[in-house]
Scaffold this motif. Structure first.
Motif, PDB file in Angstrom:
ATOM      1  N   THR A  96      -6.228  43.358  13.245  1.00  0.00           N
ATOM      2  CA  THR A  96      -6.949  44.442  13.913  1.00  0.00           C
ATOM      3  C   THR A  96      -6.036  45.177  14.881  1.00  0.00           C
ATOM      4  O   THR A  96      -6.000  46.413  14.897  1.00  0.00           O
ATOM      5  CB  THR A  96      -8.193  43.896  14.653  1.00  0.00           C
ATOM      6  OG1 THR A  96      -9.119  43.406  13.677  1.00  0.00           O
ATOM      7  CG2 THR A  96      -8.848  44.957  15.516  1.00  0.00           C
ATOM      8  N   LYS A  97      -5.273  44.435  15.682  1.00  0.00           N
ATOM      9  CA  LYS A  97      -4.359  45.074  16.640  1.00  0.00           C
ATOM     10  C   LYS A  97      -3.306  45.913  15.927  1.00  0.00           C
ATOM     11  O   LYS A  97      -2.981  47.021  16.355  1.00  0.00           O
ATOM     12  CB  LYS A  97      -3.698  44.025  17.532  1.00  0.00           C
ATOM     13  CG  LYS A  97      -4.638  43.456  18.567  1.00  0.00           C
ATOM     14  CD  LYS A  97      -3.963  42.425  19.432  1.00  0.00           C
ATOM     15  CE  LYS A  97      -4.964  41.871  20.439  1.00  0.00           C
ATOM     16  NZ  LYS A  97      -4.362  40.868  21.303  1.00  0.00           N
ATOM     17  N   GLU A  98      -2.773  45.394  14.828  1.00  0.00           N
ATOM     18  CA  GLU A  98      -1.764  46.134  14.062  1.00  0.00           C
ATOM     19  C   GLU A  98      -2.381  47.382  13.436  1.00  0.00           C
ATOM     20  O   GLU A  98      -1.777  48.457  13.436  1.00  0.00           O
ATOM     21  CB  GLU A  98      -1.140  45.241  12.987  1.00  0.00           C
ATOM     22  CG  GLU A  98      -0.064  45.928  12.179  1.00  0.00           C
ATOM     23  CD  GLU A  98       1.130  46.411  12.993  1.00  0.00           C
ATOM     24  OE1 GLU A  98       1.744  47.419  12.590  1.00  0.00           O
ATOM     25  OE2 GLU A  98       1.449  45.792  14.031  1.00  0.00           O
ATOM     26  N   TYR A  99      -3.584  47.254  12.918  1.00  0.00           N
ATOM     27  CA  TYR A  99      -4.290  48.391  12.322  1.00  0.00           C
ATOM     28  C   TYR A  99      -4.520  49.480  13.373  1.00  0.00           C
ATOM     29  O   TYR A  99      -4.246  50.660  13.145  1.00  0.00           O
ATOM     30  CB  TYR A  99      -5.604  47.897  11.727  1.00  0.00           C
ATOM     31  CG  TYR A  99      -6.427  48.923  11.006  1.00  0.00           C
ATOM     32  CD1 TYR A  99      -5.849  49.906  10.203  1.00  0.00           C
ATOM     33  CD2 TYR A  99      -7.817  48.909  11.094  1.00  0.00           C
ATOM     34  CE1 TYR A  99      -6.624  50.827   9.528  1.00  0.00           C
ATOM     35  CE2 TYR A  99      -8.596  49.825  10.422  1.00  0.00           C
ATOM     36  CZ  TYR A  99      -7.993  50.779   9.638  1.00  0.00           C
ATOM     37  OH  TYR A  99      -8.771  51.689   8.981  1.00  0.00           O
ATOM     38  N   PRO A 125      -9.486  32.411   3.376  1.00  0.00           N
ATOM     39  CA  PRO A 125      -9.725  33.554   4.264  1.00  0.00           C
ATOM     40  C   PRO A 125      -8.856  33.464   5.514  1.00  0.00           C
ATOM     41  O   PRO A 125      -8.480  32.376   5.935  1.00  0.00           O
ATOM     42  CB  PRO A 125     -11.203  33.426   4.650  1.00  0.00           C
ATOM     43  CG  PRO A 125     -11.789  32.456   3.696  1.00  0.00           C
ATOM     44  CD  PRO A 125     -10.673  31.592   3.193  1.00  0.00           C
ATOM     45  N   PRO A 126      -8.544  34.617   6.126  1.00  0.00           N
ATOM     46  CA  PRO A 126      -7.729  34.586   7.344  1.00  0.00           C
ATOM     47  C   PRO A 126      -8.491  33.953   8.509  1.00  0.00           C
ATOM     48  O   PRO A 126      -9.717  34.041   8.580  1.00  0.00           O
ATOM     49  CB  PRO A 126      -7.435  36.067   7.620  1.00  0.00           C
ATOM     50  CG  PRO A 126      -8.461  36.826   6.861  1.00  0.00           C
ATOM     51  CD  PRO A 126      -8.894  35.968   5.722  1.00  0.00           C
ATOM     52  N   SER A 127      -7.756  33.339   9.418  1.00  0.00           N
ATOM     53  CA  SER A 127      -8.358  32.750  10.612  1.00  0.00           C
ATOM     54  C   SER A 127      -8.760  33.872  11.572  1.00  0.00           C
ATOM     55  O   SER A 127      -8.355  35.023  11.409  1.00  0.00           O
ATOM     56  CB  SER A 127      -7.360  31.820  11.304  1.00  0.00           C
ATOM     57  OG  SER A 127      -6.287  32.581  11.838  1.00  0.00           O
ATOM     58  N   SER A 128      -9.521  33.528  12.597  1.00  0.00           N
ATOM     59  CA  SER A 128      -9.926  34.539  13.581  1.00  0.00           C
ATOM     60  C   SER A 128      -8.703  35.107  14.304  1.00  0.00           C
ATOM     61  O   SER A 128      -8.670  36.292  14.631  1.00  0.00           O
ATOM     62  CB  SER A 128     -10.931  33.965  14.575  1.00  0.00           C
ATOM     63  OG  SER A 128     -10.391  32.847  15.237  1.00  0.00           O
ATOM     64  N   GLU A 129      -7.688  34.261  14.528  1.00  0.00           N
ATOM     65  CA  GLU A 129      -6.462  34.746  15.166  1.00  0.00           C
ATOM     66  C   GLU A 129      -5.732  35.740  14.263  1.00  0.00           C
ATOM     67  O   GLU A 129      -5.212  36.751  14.735  1.00  0.00           O
ATOM     68  CB  GLU A 129      -5.525  33.576  15.510  1.00  0.00           C
ATOM     69  CG  GLU A 129      -6.030  32.655  16.585  1.00  0.00           C
ATOM     70  CD  GLU A 129      -7.008  31.596  16.061  1.00  0.00           C
ATOM     71  OE1 GLU A 129      -7.064  31.356  14.834  1.00  0.00           O
ATOM     72  OE2 GLU A 129      -7.730  31.016  16.882  1.00  0.00           O
ATOM     73  N   GLN A 130      -5.696  35.445  12.970  1.00  0.00           N
ATOM     74  CA  GLN A 130      -5.059  36.367  12.028  1.00  0.00           C
ATOM     75  C   GLN A 130      -5.816  37.684  11.962  1.00  0.00           C
ATOM     76  O   GLN A 130      -5.210  38.752  11.927  1.00  0.00           O
ATOM     77  CB  GLN A 130      -4.969  35.733  10.639  1.00  0.00           C
ATOM     78  CG  GLN A 130      -3.964  34.607  10.552  1.00  0.00           C
ATOM     79  CD  GLN A 130      -4.063  33.855   9.245  1.00  0.00           C
ATOM     80  OE1 GLN A 130      -5.151  33.563   8.750  1.00  0.00           O
ATOM     81  NE2 GLN A 130      -2.904  33.541   8.667  1.00  0.00           N
ATOM     82  N   THR A 174     -13.602  40.265   7.258  1.00  0.00           N
ATOM     83  CA  THR A 174     -13.791  39.655   5.943  1.00  0.00           C
ATOM     84  C   THR A 174     -15.258  39.755   5.582  1.00  0.00           C
ATOM     85  O   THR A 174     -16.137  39.801   6.455  1.00  0.00           O
ATOM     86  CB  THR A 174     -13.356  38.182   5.942  1.00  0.00           C
ATOM     87  OG1 THR A 174     -14.125  37.472   6.904  1.00  0.00           O
ATOM     88  CG2 THR A 174     -11.890  38.035   6.239  1.00  0.00           C
ATOM     89  N   ARG A 175     -15.496  39.774   4.301  1.00  0.00           N
ATOM     90  CA  ARG A 175     -16.895  39.813   3.815  1.00  0.00           C
ATOM     91  C   ARG A 175     -17.070  38.807   2.724  1.00  0.00           C
ATOM     92  O   ARG A 175     -16.197  38.449   2.034  1.00  0.00           O
ATOM     93  CB  ARG A 175     -17.229  41.189   3.247  1.00  0.00           C
ATOM     94  CG  ARG A 175     -17.256  42.248   4.309  1.00  0.00           C
ATOM     95  CD  ARG A 175     -17.721  43.534   3.735  1.00  0.00           C
ATOM     96  NE  ARG A 175     -17.557  44.579   4.744  1.00  0.00           N
ATOM     97  CZ  ARG A 175     -17.823  45.820   4.521  1.00  0.00           C
ATOM     98  NH1 ARG A 175     -18.238  46.215   3.354  1.00  0.00           N
ATOM     99  NH2 ARG A 175     -17.653  46.714   5.463  1.00  0.00           N
TER     100      ARG A 175
END
Length: 95
Positions: free
Chosen positions: A58-61, A48-53, A94-95
């Motif tokens: 989110t910023k890119e989205y 899974p992606p890290s919190s930083e990723q 992530t879920r």
């Protein structure tokens, strides 16, 4: 499902070209993406992606939303201040 080309922006939200990002990380397993009433879903092999990723994604989205016709419609319908509040709800998770 639209095929991602090598020179397209990477769907992970890194801001890099696909060929310089996730294409390099792909294994023989395939990944899948789809859209439904809950949003855009993406399933891929790996950890899974890290919190930083997730924050970068989110910023890119949110950046992509601002540069889309949806943003203009949100501002027109709700006003700039409310549209900014609503934009904060567009998050990678992530879920």
């Amino acid at each position: 499902m639209k095929k991602i080309k090598r020179n397209d922006p990477c769907p992970c939200g890194s801001g890099k070209k696909y060929k310089k990002c996730c294409l390099l990380q792909q294994t023989s397993d395939q990944s899948f993406s789809w859209t439904d009433n809950d949003g855009i879903h993406f399933v891929a092999p790996g950890s899974p992606p890290s919190s930083e990723q997730l924050e970068r994604m989110t910023k890119e989205y949110q950046k992509q939303i601002r540069n889309s016709p949806l943003w203009d419609e949100m501002v027109r319908k709700y006003g700039k201040e409310k549209a900014e509040e609503l934009l904060k709800e567009f998050k990678a998770e992530t879920r």
